[in-house]
Design an enzyme around this catalytic site. Structure first.
Site, PDB file in Angstrom:
ATOM      1  N   ARG A 121       8.383 -28.674 -18.541  1.00 49.70           N
ATOM      2  CA  ARG A 121       8.147 -29.371 -16.984  1.00 49.70           C
ATOM      3  C   ARG A 121       8.914 -30.171 -16.591  1.00 49.70           C
ATOM      4  NH1 ARG A 121       3.065 -28.944 -18.910  1.00 49.70           N
ATOM      5  NH2 ARG A 121       1.931 -27.270 -18.115  1.00 49.70           N
ATOM      6  N   LYS A 143      20.068 -28.961  -6.034  1.00 46.77           N
ATOM      7  CA  LYS A 143      19.616 -27.412  -6.144  1.00 46.77           C
ATOM      8  C   LYS A 143      20.068 -26.608  -7.219  1.00 46.77           C
ATOM      9  CE  LYS A 143      19.623 -26.156  -1.115  1.00 46.77           C
ATOM     10  NZ  LYS A 143      20.257 -25.499  -0.072  1.00 46.77           N
ATOM     11  N   GLU A 185      35.115 -25.300   0.804  1.00 42.72           N
ATOM     12  CA  GLU A 185      33.805 -26.498   0.636  1.00 42.72           C
ATOM     13  C   GLU A 185      34.619 -27.802   1.273  1.00 42.72           C
ATOM     14  OE1 GLU A 185      30.916 -25.450   0.808  1.00 42.72           O
ATOM     15  OE2 GLU A 185      30.719 -23.691  -0.905  1.00 42.72           O
ATOM     16  N   LYS A 227      28.528 -35.178   0.873  1.00 47.97           N
ATOM     17  CA  LYS A 227      27.237 -34.552   0.629  1.00 47.97           C
ATOM     18  C   LYS A 227      26.236 -35.620  -0.138  1.00 47.97           C
ATOM     19  CE  LYS A 227      25.227 -30.523  -1.651  1.00 47.97           C
ATOM     20  NZ  LYS A 227      25.440 -29.215  -2.362  1.00 47.97           N
ATOM     21  N   GLU A 237      15.985 -30.284   2.417  1.00 55.70           N
ATOM     22  CA  GLU A 237      16.537 -29.388   3.378  1.00 55.70           C
ATOM     23  C   GLU A 237      15.499 -28.903   4.374  1.00 55.70           C
ATOM     24  OE1 GLU A 237      19.684 -26.406   2.188  1.00 55.70           O
ATOM     25  OE2 GLU A 237      19.063 -25.306   4.142  1.00 55.70           O
ATOM     26  N   ARG A 241      20.170 -31.341   6.306  1.00 60.65           N
ATOM     27  CA  ARG A 241      20.910 -30.787   5.218  1.00 60.65           C
ATOM     28  C   ARG A 241      21.407 -29.214   5.553  1.00 60.65           C
ATOM     29  NH1 ARG A 241      19.520 -30.996  -1.347  1.00 60.65           N
ATOM     30  NH2 ARG A 241      21.370 -29.829  -1.997  1.00 60.65           N
ATOM     31  N   ASN A 245      25.462 -25.972   5.609  1.00 64.38           N
ATOM     32  CA  ASN A 245      25.578 -24.196   5.656  1.00 64.38           C
ATOM     33  C   ASN A 245      26.777 -23.714   6.595  1.00 64.38           C
ATOM     34  OD1 ASN A 245      23.694 -23.611   3.464  1.00 64.38           O
ATOM     35  ND2 ASN A 245      21.918 -24.185   5.055  1.00 64.38           N
ATOM     36  N   HIS A 248      28.186 -20.496   6.255  1.00 60.93           N
ATOM     37  CA  HIS A 248      27.348 -19.711   5.261  1.00 60.93           C
ATOM     38  C   HIS A 248      26.551 -18.630   5.778  1.00 60.93           C
ATOM     39  CE1 HIS A 248      29.077 -23.016   2.891  1.00 60.93           C
ATOM     40  NE2 HIS A 248      28.617 -22.382   1.728  1.00 60.93           N
ATOM     41  N   HIS A 252      27.519 -15.658   3.627  1.00 61.78           N
ATOM     42  CA  HIS A 252      26.641 -15.144   2.447  1.00 61.78           C
ATOM     43  C   HIS A 252      26.347 -13.720   2.665  1.00 61.78           C
ATOM     44  CE1 HIS A 252      24.455 -19.063   1.454  1.00 61.78           C
ATOM     45  NE2 HIS A 252      25.447 -18.845   0.607  1.00 61.78           N
ATOM     46  N   HIS A 265      32.880 -16.810  -3.445  1.00 65.22           N
ATOM     47  CA  HIS A 265      31.952 -17.632  -2.617  1.00 65.22           C
ATOM     48  C   HIS A 265      32.907 -18.444  -1.302  1.00 65.22           C
ATOM     49  CE1 HIS A 265      28.713 -19.873  -0.520  1.00 65.22           C
ATOM     50  NE2 HIS A 265      29.289 -21.000  -0.786  1.00 65.22           N
TER      51      HIS A 265
HETATM   52  N1  LIG Z   1      23.437 -25.720  -6.318  1.00 68.28           N
HETATM   53  C1  LIG Z   1      24.233 -25.526  -5.415  1.00 68.28           C
HETATM   54  O1  LIG Z   1      24.100 -26.832  -4.609  1.00 68.28           O
HETATM   55  C2  LIG Z   1      25.533 -24.811  -5.006  1.00 68.28           C
HETATM   56  C3  LIG Z   1      26.354 -25.266  -3.965  1.00 68.28           C
HETATM   57  C4  LIG Z   1      27.236 -24.190  -4.071  1.00 68.28           C
HETATM   58  C5  LIG Z   1      27.435 -22.976  -4.845  1.00 68.28           C
HETATM   59  N2  LIG Z   1      26.580 -22.937  -5.891  1.00 68.28           N
HETATM   60  C6  LIG Z   1      26.747 -21.924  -6.708  1.00 68.28           C
HETATM   61  O2  LIG Z   1      27.924 -22.306  -7.462  1.00 68.28           O
HETATM   62  C7  LIG Z   1      28.181 -21.070  -8.044  1.00 68.28           C
HETATM   63  C8  LIG Z   1      29.533 -20.889  -7.965  1.00 68.28           C
HETATM   64  O3  LIG Z   1      30.211 -21.836  -8.837  1.00 68.28           O
HETATM   65  P1  LIG Z   1      31.815 -21.830  -9.220  1.00 68.28           P
HETATM   66  O4  LIG Z   1      32.568 -21.443  -8.001  1.00 68.28           O
HETATM   67  O5  LIG Z   1      32.058 -23.190  -9.915  1.00 68.28           O
HETATM   68  O6  LIG Z   1      31.880 -20.479 -10.184  1.00 68.28           O
HETATM   69  P2  LIG Z   1      31.767 -20.383 -11.799  1.00 68.28           P
HETATM   70  O7  LIG Z   1      30.960 -21.596 -12.553  1.00 68.28           O
HETATM   71  O8  LIG Z   1      31.642 -19.042 -11.780  1.00 68.28           O
HETATM   72  O9  LIG Z   1      33.438 -20.808 -12.077  1.00 68.28           O
HETATM   73  C9  LIG Z   1      34.397 -19.917 -11.887  1.00 68.28           C
HETATM   74  C10 LIG Z   1      35.273 -19.247 -13.064  1.00 68.28           C
HETATM   75  O10 LIG Z   1      36.057 -20.277 -13.607  1.00 68.28           O
HETATM   76  C11 LIG Z   1      35.837 -20.507 -14.703  1.00 68.28           C
HETATM   77  N3  LIG Z   1      36.117 -21.990 -14.996  1.00 68.28           N
HETATM   78  C12 LIG Z   1      35.131 -22.955 -14.842  1.00 68.28           C
HETATM   79  N4  LIG Z   1      36.192 -24.170 -15.083  1.00 68.28           N
HETATM   80  C13 LIG Z   1      37.273 -23.794 -15.433  1.00 68.28           C
HETATM   81  C14 LIG Z   1      38.127 -24.616 -15.856  1.00 68.28           C
HETATM   82  N5  LIG Z   1      38.226 -25.924 -15.622  1.00 68.28           N
HETATM   83  N6  LIG Z   1      39.187 -24.038 -16.378  1.00 68.28           N
HETATM   84  C15 LIG Z   1      39.596 -22.787 -16.277  1.00 68.28           C
HETATM   85  N7  LIG Z   1      38.264 -21.888 -15.788  1.00 68.28           N
HETATM   86  C16 LIG Z   1      37.369 -22.593 -15.575  1.00 68.28           C
HETATM   87  C17 LIG Z   1      34.507 -19.980 -15.163  1.00 68.28           C
HETATM   88  O11 LIG Z   1      34.480 -19.409 -16.425  1.00 68.28           O
HETATM   89  C18 LIG Z   1      34.294 -18.936 -14.156  1.00 68.28           C
HETATM   90  O12 LIG Z   1      35.090 -17.670 -14.733  1.00 68.28           O
HETATM   91  C19 LIG Z   1      27.461 -19.777  -7.644  1.00 68.28           C
HETATM   92  O13 LIG Z   1      26.675 -19.052  -8.461  1.00 68.28           O
HETATM   93  C20 LIG Z   1      26.821 -20.567  -6.250  1.00 68.28           C
HETATM   94  O14 LIG Z   1      25.611 -19.872  -5.893  1.00 68.28           O
HETATM   95  C21 LIG Z   1      25.264 -23.945  -5.842  1.00 68.28           C
HETATM   96 ZN   LIG Z   2      29.001 -22.963  -0.211  1.00 71.85          ZN
END
Ligand SMILES: NC(=O)c1ccc[n+]([C@@H]2O[C@H](COP(=O)([O-])OP(=O)(O)OC[C@H]3O[C@@H](n4cnc5c(N)ncnc54)[C@H](O)[C@@H]3O)[C@@H](O)[C@H]2O)c1
Ligand SMILES: [Zn+2]
Length: 366
Positions: A121, A143, A185, A227, A237, A241, A245, A248, A252, A265
């Protein structure tokens, strides 16, 4: 090192940004009065690079850690991985006071955060983001969640981290395409919140693209500050908040119709933000010269600013927009800009205006 506080009462936390911070993780965790045991979640690209330094730092401060590595990429954000992670935590006899460290990009952060939110939990967790997108966006705000076949992020929770530690050195190994995607972003924060940041990006983009540490530190910390402020005003949200988006709705939908394969993304929301700027000009009177400034900045950042869709693809895009979870009462709502630095949310847009924005001529920019 720069420190930004996210003020959320008892759930407040600090975001620390700077170089060489992985080596300070243990020290920082020791100040948080966490339990002695932790699980470091990472992926197959990130763990070989940084897990050793992270675990050494934790050990130096008296923490016992186990490493849980998942596959790299979006597929790791599944209920199947969640199950595997729970099993590993149980096998290591994790307790309520044990904590989770998310070392990686947004995928690892969302997955590990969701595991932390639900195992026993809820156990505490610390974010150590290693992509630009994760540092300026996904690691802040609480999130967490995973994807279903039916769509992205459909299962999740709000679970704030105890600390976010952004080590800018980790960005050195990030592939250029991933870095540019994170910039989408960064530019977004300028458009939705801070005209001075937008101007600074127009001026300093070349330095940022070279990943110069000084400017990276200033920009990452500033984005986290924005942020954090937005999240503090509306943690779950229910209203404001939603400005995060911007771009987005279309972004999306574009990701969804290309089965999350073609665009990162950041690339999809780059197209989405330029389209949202076009729509803003029609609906809220955003000056045309600001639309052009927006288009140009994304273009200079090496991001796509348009897609050429045929009729079938455009219909699919509209269907995907209607399925987006931000839709309420069947109506597609947009975040739109009045001017750079100032947006409104929940704007209704006639479908014809959206179609027009998606159909603009190829840009004449070089
Ligand atoms: N929680 C939230 O508020 C929120 C907001 C925006 C996006 N997201 C989520 O985030 C995700 C995307 O995140 P991302 O763009 O970081 O993608 P990711 O985590 O897939 O990383 C991108 C790639 O880079 C590699 N990588 C990471 N750090 C590295 C480094 N320092 N050196 C070399 N390679 C590295 C990873 O292994 C991966 O292959 C999506 O699932 C999206 O839905 C969440
Ligand atoms: Zn985004």
């Amino acid at each position: 090192m720069r420190i930004v506080n996210v003020p959320l009462g008892q759930r407040s936390y600090a975001i620390k940004t700077g170089s060489g911070l992985l080596g300070r993780l243990g020290h920082e965790c020791a100040r948080l009065q966490l339990g002695k045991r932790c699980a470091v979640f990472s992926d197959r690209n990130v763990a070989p690079r940084f897990a050793k330094a992270v675990r050494r730092s934790l050990a130096n401060s008296g923490f016992e850690s186990v490493l849980i590595t998942v596959s790299a990429g979006e597929t790791a954000k599944s209920l199947k991985s969640v199950q595997t992670c729970y099993d590993q935590l149980a096998a290591h006899r994790f307790e309520r006071k044990s904590f989770v460290v998310a070392l990686g990009g947004g995928v690892v952060g969302d997955l590990a955060g969701f595991v932390a939110a639900t195992y026993l939990r809820g156990v505490p967790f610390v974010q150590v983001p290693t992509t630009l997108l994760a540092q300026v966006d996904s690691s802040v705000g609480g999130k967490v969640g995973v994807n279903l076949k039916a769509g992205k992020n459909l299962v999740g929770a709000f679970h704030q981290p105890k600390l976010v530690l952004c080590d800018l050195d980790t960005l050195r190994t990030l592939p250029a395409r991933e870095f540019r995607a994170g910039l989408a972003e960064v530019i977004k924060y300028g458009i939705i919140y801070d005209a001075a940041l937008f101007r600074r990006l127009e001026r300093d983009l070349p330095k940022l693209l070279r990943r110069e540490p000084k400017i990276l530190e200033a920009i990452v910390a500033h984005c986290c500050e924005i942020k954090g402020e937005v999240v503090a005003q509306d943690e779950t949200e229910s209203g404001r908040r939603a400005i995060l988006n911007f771009g987005h709705t279309i972004g999306h939908a574009l990701e969804a119709i290309s089965n999350y394969g073609k665009y990162l993304h950041g690339e999809a929301i780059s197209v989405g933000q330029v389209a949202a700027a076009e729509i803003s000009a029609k609906v809220l009177g955003l000056p045309t010269r600001d639309v052009e400034r927006i288009r140009k900045l994304f273009h200079r950042a090496g991001l796509p600013t348009k897609v050429l869709l045929n009729k079938v693809q455009r219909e699919k895009l509209f269907a995907a927009m209607r399925l987006d979870k931000k839709v309420s009462g069947g109506e597609i709502k947009f975040v739109l800009a009045k001017k750079i630095g100032c947006v409104e949310f929940s704007c209704r847009v006639p479908p014809a205006v959206i179609a027009l924005a998606l159909d603009f001529r190829p840009s004449t920019l070089d």
